[in-house]
Structure formats: C-alpha cells, structure tokens
Design an enzyme around this catalytic site. Structure first.
Site, mmCIF file in Angstrom:
data_model
loop_
_atom_site.group_PDB
_atom_site.id
_atom_site.type_symbol
_atom_site.label_atom_id
_atom_site.label_comp_id
_atom_site.label_asym_id
_atom_site.label_seq_id
_atom_site.Cartn_x
_atom_site.Cartn_y
_atom_site.Cartn_z
ATOM 1 N N ARG A 131 -16.221 -9.492 11.680
ATOM 2 C CA ARG A 131 -15.191 -8.448 11.912
ATOM 3 C C ARG A 131 -13.773 -8.728 12.260
ATOM 4 O O ARG A 131 -13.003 -8.132 12.662
ATOM 5 C CB ARG A 131 -15.497 -7.395 13.094
ATOM 6 C CG ARG A 131 -16.782 -6.914 12.833
ATOM 7 C CD ARG A 131 -17.077 -5.565 13.627
ATOM 8 N NE ARG A 131 -18.518 -4.894 13.520
ATOM 9 C CZ ARG A 131 -19.410 -5.396 14.224
ATOM 10 N NH1 ARG A 131 -19.206 -6.153 15.406
ATOM 11 N NH2 ARG A 131 -20.657 -4.971 14.123
ATOM 12 N N LYS A 237 10.408 -9.395 0.123
ATOM 13 C CA LYS A 237 9.087 -8.975 0.372
ATOM 14 C C LYS A 237 8.779 -8.753 2.041
ATOM 15 O O LYS A 237 8.124 -7.514 2.259
ATOM 16 C CB LYS A 237 7.985 -9.813 -0.338
ATOM 17 C CG LYS A 237 6.637 -9.458 0.207
ATOM 18 C CD LYS A 237 5.599 -9.796 -0.990
ATOM 19 C CE LYS A 237 4.101 -8.831 -0.738
ATOM 20 N NZ LYS A 237 3.080 -9.695 -1.761
ATOM 21 N N ARG A 251 6.253 0.284 -0.073
ATOM 22 C CA ARG A 251 5.750 -0.954 -0.688
ATOM 23 C C ARG A 251 5.068 -0.881 -2.152
ATOM 24 O O ARG A 251 5.038 -1.949 -2.725
ATOM 25 C CB ARG A 251 4.186 -1.337 0.230
ATOM 26 C CG ARG A 251 3.621 -2.732 0.197
ATOM 27 C CD ARG A 251 2.762 -3.188 1.064
ATOM 28 N NE ARG A 251 2.286 -4.464 0.569
ATOM 29 C CZ ARG A 251 1.701 -5.237 1.455
ATOM 30 N NH1 ARG A 251 1.249 -4.957 2.616
ATOM 31 N NH2 ARG A 251 1.191 -6.495 0.933
ATOM 32 N N ASN A 255 5.022 -3.044 -7.111
ATOM 33 C CA ASN A 255 3.972 -3.105 -8.304
ATOM 34 C C ASN A 255 4.752 -2.935 -9.283
ATOM 35 O O ASN A 255 4.275 -2.547 -10.364
ATOM 36 C CB ASN A 255 2.942 -2.145 -7.921
ATOM 37 C CG ASN A 255 1.710 -2.453 -7.064
ATOM 38 O OD1 ASN A 255 1.223 -3.676 -7.407
ATOM 39 N ND2 ASN A 255 1.472 -1.816 -6.023
ATOM 40 N N HIS A 258 3.193 -4.069 -12.743
ATOM 41 C CA HIS A 258 1.794 -4.185 -12.281
ATOM 42 C C HIS A 258 0.755 -3.316 -12.802
ATOM 43 O O HIS A 258 -0.415 -3.751 -13.033
ATOM 44 C CB HIS A 258 1.426 -4.395 -10.699
ATOM 45 C CG HIS A 258 2.006 -5.516 -10.415
ATOM 46 N ND1 HIS A 258 3.388 -5.954 -10.428
ATOM 47 C CD2 HIS A 258 1.382 -6.720 -9.691
ATOM 48 C CE1 HIS A 258 3.455 -7.311 -9.861
ATOM 49 N NE2 HIS A 258 2.437 -7.475 -9.256
ATOM 50 N N HIS A 262 -1.878 -4.685 -15.083
ATOM 51 C CA HIS A 262 -3.054 -5.006 -14.794
ATOM 52 C C HIS A 262 -4.157 -4.505 -15.727
ATOM 53 O O HIS A 262 -5.046 -4.896 -16.176
ATOM 54 C CB HIS A 262 -3.540 -4.030 -13.423
ATOM 55 C CG HIS A 262 -3.179 -4.520 -12.091
ATOM 56 N ND1 HIS A 262 -3.025 -4.016 -11.158
ATOM 57 C CD2 HIS A 262 -2.813 -6.025 -11.867
ATOM 58 C CE1 HIS A 262 -2.753 -4.624 -9.903
ATOM 59 N NE2 HIS A 262 -2.506 -6.122 -10.632
#
Lengths: 373, 373
Positions: A131, A237, A251, A255, A258, A262
């Site tokens: 964990r 960043k 945030r 991207n 991206h 992707h």
C-alpha cells in the site's frame, strides 16, 4: 545565447522544490550527482533499497549509482527489458516479485534509474507495494528529466489504452544528473526537446523565444544550456502540479499535443514512434486546429513547425492513419468526461486552454488535411 | 440487554462520518438501504456505474441494488467467483478489462457489492483505474460491514503474502444494509463477530462487556442488537482511521490477532480458514502471550476464550503447524520494520499496544504450548 531573458550566469547545479505540503520534494539538477552519496542518502526511508533499471541503462550507470550508496544498505536490483512495449502490468509484477523475494518491508525505497518507462513502472510498483513505499527518481533521458519524473503520475499501459492503470504517487526526490545525457541517442534527445518546447507553448512565450535561439546549443549537448532548459521546464511543471496535483483542472494543460500523440502511438503500436515524436506532431496538430478556430495566426503555426524542425522532430502524421483511426483513439482519452472530447489548444503562443467545444467537422477536416509522411 | 452502557433505544437507521478532511465519507447503517435510491445517488461521480460482485451475492442482491439506481445511468456489472482464493491481481485485471471494454472514463463509479474480498479488490481496481476513480462500498457480510469496508485499505494477496499489493483509497460512502445478514451462513456471522470482539478488546472494555451479554441476540440475528454492534465497531474503527489513515502508528492496533491469524491463513492456504476464524485464534494467542509478559491475568485470558466460544469461533491453532511455520510467516508481516517482529498485544482488556520487544524464546514457547485442533 546572447540577448536571452533567462538566467544571465547559468548555474552548474541547482535545486527546485515541488510544493505539495507533506509530500513536497526536491529536484536536484546538475552534473556528477549519480555517484555522490550526499544526494541520495537523505531520501532513503530505511536500509532496504531496490534499484529498478533496464538492460540499456544498467551497463552505463548502475555501478555509478551503487557507488553512491552507503555500505550498510541492503541493495538489490531488477533489470527489465528496454522500451515502451515493456510498460505493462506483467513487468510491474516482476518488480513486486523481486521485492517479496527479498523480503523487503514497507520502509524500503525503490530507485528508478532510467527513462520515463522505468520511472512510471517503478513509481506504480512503489505506490502499490504494501500500500505504498518510498521511491526516488533518477531519470537518465531528457524526456524523463523534464516531464515524467516530476509530478507523481505513475502507471502502465493496457492493450486498450496508454497509462490506463496507475496512481498518483510522489517521489521522495528527483536527481537529474546531466552527465547521463552524453549517452542519449540523438533521436531521444529530440523527443525530450518536444516536451521542453511544450512548456514554452503552454505557459511561457519568453522561454519559447529563448529555445528558438538556444536550439543548436541544446542539440549540441551544451551543458549549461541543457541545465537551464531542464530547470525552466521543471519549474513550469512543478508550479502546475503544485496547483493541481490530481489533474482536476490546469494540470491538463501539460497534455498539449498528447491526445493526438497518444492516438498516433496507440495506432502505430507502442514503441514504434517515440513518445516525444508523437507529441511533437500532436502539438503541431493542436496549433493548426487552434488556427482554424481563429486563435493562432498562420505565422504562429509556422513558428511551431520551425522550432519542431530545428529540434529534429516530425511534423507529419503517419501515412495511412485516417481521421476515423484518430477519433476512435481520441474518444478513449482519460481527459474526456461523459463522452465529450476535451482537447488542449492554444489561445496564443505561451497560453494554452482546455476546450471541449471543437465542432466534430472542424476536427475531422483538420485531421484529414494534415500532412502525412 | 438490561444494564448495558450502549444506546438505550437502539436506532433502526444511523449515519457515522469518517473524518478524513476532503476524503471524509458517511457510513449509513440500517435495514432497507439497498433498493432505496436516496442512499446511493448522492455518491456517484458521473453517469457510468460498474457494479462488482460475486457469484454468490449476485443472485441475492444484484437486482435489488440495481432497482435503486436511476434510469439515466449507464450500469454495467462484473461477477467474479466467490472466495478468498480469488483475491489476486488476475481478478482485479478482469475489473479493469471490463471498465475499458465499456469505455468508462475517470468520472465513473465502482460499487463493491459483497464481502471483504469484493470490497478490497474493487477498491484497488478503483484506486488504479486511470489513476483513481470513485467507489462505494456495499458490504454484505458482517466482517466487511464492521471492518474491511471502512478505512480505505484495498488490495490483493500475492503468493508470498496476504494483502501485499494494494493502496489506501477511501470510498465515497459505505452502505451497510442490515437486511443482507439474513442470508449470511452462521460461520461467516461468527467470523464477523471476531472483528466486533476485537474492537472491544483493543479500545473499549464497556463494549466488550456489552458483547458478552448480547452474544446470543447477535447470533440470533436480532436486528437492533446487530445495528448497535455494527455502529459501535464502525465508530471505533473510524476514530482510529481518522487519527492515522496510513497506519504510521495507532492504526496498527486494528491488527490485534492478525499477525498470528495471517500466518495461519497463509500456512493453511487462503480460503481454508475464514479470515475471522484465523483472527479469533490469533487474538487468543495474543492474549495468552500478553499474559506471559505479565500484562493480563489468567482470568482475562479465560474471558477472551469464553467470548470467542460464545461467538462460535475456534480457539486452537491448526494441528501440524509448528512454531517455525508460524515464525516464517510472521517475519513477512507488513508491520515489521528492519527485521524486528512487531506484535499487537494487550496491556489490559480494552487497551492494546504495539510491542516489538517480545523475546523470541517467549514467543516460540507460547506458540509451541498453544493448543492444537
């Protein structure tokens, strides 16, 4: 590098802090960090250390890293195959198996020595081992140094999508040893520069201007220029991550390029295009779409194309990848909510936004008109 | 139930709050919650809902749960095999595959309908799907209602140890519908009572006294008595979790009997003993060890043994399991740090402590002298 607005006297070594309350951590940037015991020791949780690396990086830097670890530590290592194609659950299981075979407890520390794939898998392994245990990022590619090692995103790919399984799990520290860039293949340096350019495009027009001038020095591995580019990238960043750790809002700007990128990676098969190459093409697609929406000028788009070319990056989509293939992959993007396609676009160079109202026909036409290799 | 210090008029329905800042959530306890739309709707993140259940619970309660979900939701289900033996990564992957096949995004909600195994796997699947999505616990066994569904521990077993892989991931809500206990096999009711007794032993001598008197009513499925036992158990667990979410300290007390118990489960093969049965025997071993250390009297140990017997729980270790087998498994416990064996022991009935100075010969002798079946 005359006339630039960046640090007048580049520093050989610098430290940034990622401000996340009790999960804050430092990013150390500079040469010679790897074998120096002062940098790693303060970030180890206990006496048990598992280094995770790959078969390309191990022969280059594993011994140097181990030389910087104290003799009283119990140090083990897992050497995985190289490449994006290894970024899956089966390889994370190998890390877990190694930890359990060694009998490591929850006060152990994982060290990720390698590029983004190693960092993402090691971080995910650390997030879920008992964990959650400590981990330190030692990124050895420019891409990992300016992007994946900072911000706590960890995970693996699934046959149905990139980074679909993972966790937000922050490292205890990031050590960026700029010496490691000396062995980086030129194509991977360019791929890293794609993310560096991204920071200029989304948030910092001054930095973008600096990059346009500094690009030859960066590609020539000029260490002060690289240090400065890494520092400014990590600073942008870190600031965004500190504002929005779990990507509820701002945030997502990270991207840029991206969603298209992707789709290219998924369509071509992971590992066929470098991530930074796919992102570069994706950023140009995002810029061209922003122009069709009336936000960027033709000259702006030409500037984006020129800096990508100067960085040695592709500016064309894969031949044979039609709009249907793009859209099918883009509809599975994690940013989408309740079936609306969300894209990161540019209001101007240096100012990105999240936009989910692009008309489908505008997007489809952009994809179809975009140059192919 | 005369003369008890618990609620004078037992409530049919009650709500507790687990106080964890922006991750706080309610536990609703009472009859008739499952098919009532008021309880689940406020906790769904978006329109996509994946119910995870097993082949025993699905025929009993799946339709009732679905009847309580609004018509405009996109509801899917995964039905896994029953039992502790299924609590592994392969079955969590089936949940991830189902989510990706359905094209579910990061605003989906997972609902765990079942016992602790379903809750732990569903929570872990939610923790790592797209780096974390919402989930709701609908525990249908007493064990899950008083223990595993509260507190955010999620995960799976590894061939080398129980719960070795997982995450801390809090549910949005826990719905305890006491009606579901009507179909619980008596052995599983007893296993749940082991954890209820544990709360009395570690923190609440009054509750222990109440349980000694209420045990026949509890085993007879008296609903007000069960509601009261569940409420007090969840209140004690919530308070401890709020104090120490990630088990840096006091939360470890919840592991009374678990270090011995996990060793029994691992040695016998997961699923051979019920978790609560192994914990019951483990608690008696911890009590007997506490007596050898001079903290408990013989009468105290006899009280522990008597209430376990009244609850229908085993008080003997498996025949053929020697001290070496116990110690080998116990040395792999997650609580151990840097090779020191940490145990939860009893300073008195109602007052547990973390102790890592038990002499090995005292522990070995206790294990060897302890009765076998």
């Amino acid at each position: 590098m005359q006339g630039l607005t960046m640090t007048a006297t580049p520093q050989a070594q610098c430290t940034l802090e990622v401000a996340l309350g009790d999960r804050s951590y430092p990013i150390h940037i500079g040469p010679g960090l790897l074998g120096d015991p002062r940098w790693i020791a303060p970030h180890l949780a206990g006496k048990q250390v598992m280094i995770v690396t790959n078969s390309v990086v191990a022969p280059l830097y594993l011994e140097r890293l181990k030389a910087g670890l104290a003799d009283d530590l119990e140090v083990r290592e897992v050497v995985l195959p190289d490449g994006e194609a290894t970024k899956n659950l089966a390889h994370v299981e190998r890390i877990w198996d190694a930890l359990l075979e060694a009998g490591f407890n929850r006060r152990c520390t994982l060290i990720a020595l390698g590029g983004g794939v190693i960092g993402d898998m090691t971080g995910f392994a650390a997030a879920c081992y008992q964990r959650g245990v400590a981990f330190v990022q030692v990124p050895t590619t420019l891409l990992a140094q300016v992007d994946s090692s900072v911000g706590g995103k960890t995970g693996v790919n699934h046959p149905r999508g990139k980074n679909m399984l993972g966790a937000f799990w922050q490292p205890r520290a990031v050590l960026v040893d700029t010496d490691t860039l000396a062995t980086l293949p030129p194509g991977e340096l360019s791929a890293g520069l794609a993310e560096v350019i991204k920071y200029g495009l989304i948030r910092d027009a001054d930095f973008l201007g600096w990059l346009e001038e500094a690009m030859p020095a960066l590609r020539g591995l000029d260490v002060p220029a690289l240090t400065q580019a890494i520092e400014r990238s990590c600073a942008i960043k870190s600031a965004i991550v500190a504002e929005d750790e779990t990507e509820q809002g701002v945030r997502a700007l990270l991207n840029l390029g991206h969603t298209f990128g992707h789709a290219i990676e998924a369509h071509q098969g992971y590992g066929s295009w470098l991530h930074g190459e796919a992102v570069a093409t994706g950023m140009l697609m995002a810029a061209a779409l922003s122009a069709r929406l009336g936000w960027l000028s033709g000259a702006d788009v030409a500037r984006v194309e020129a800096i990508l070319e100067a960085a040695g990056l592709p500016r064309q989509a894969p031949s044979g990848m039609g709009s249907k293939a793009f859209l099918d992959h883009m509809r599975r993007d994690k940013k989408n909510l309740d079936h609306r396609l969300r894209l990161i676009l540019l209001r101007s160079l240096g100012d990105a936004c999240i936009y989910d109202e692009t008309p489908l026909e505008t997007l489809t036409a952009l994809i179809e008109d975009f140059p192919r290799r």
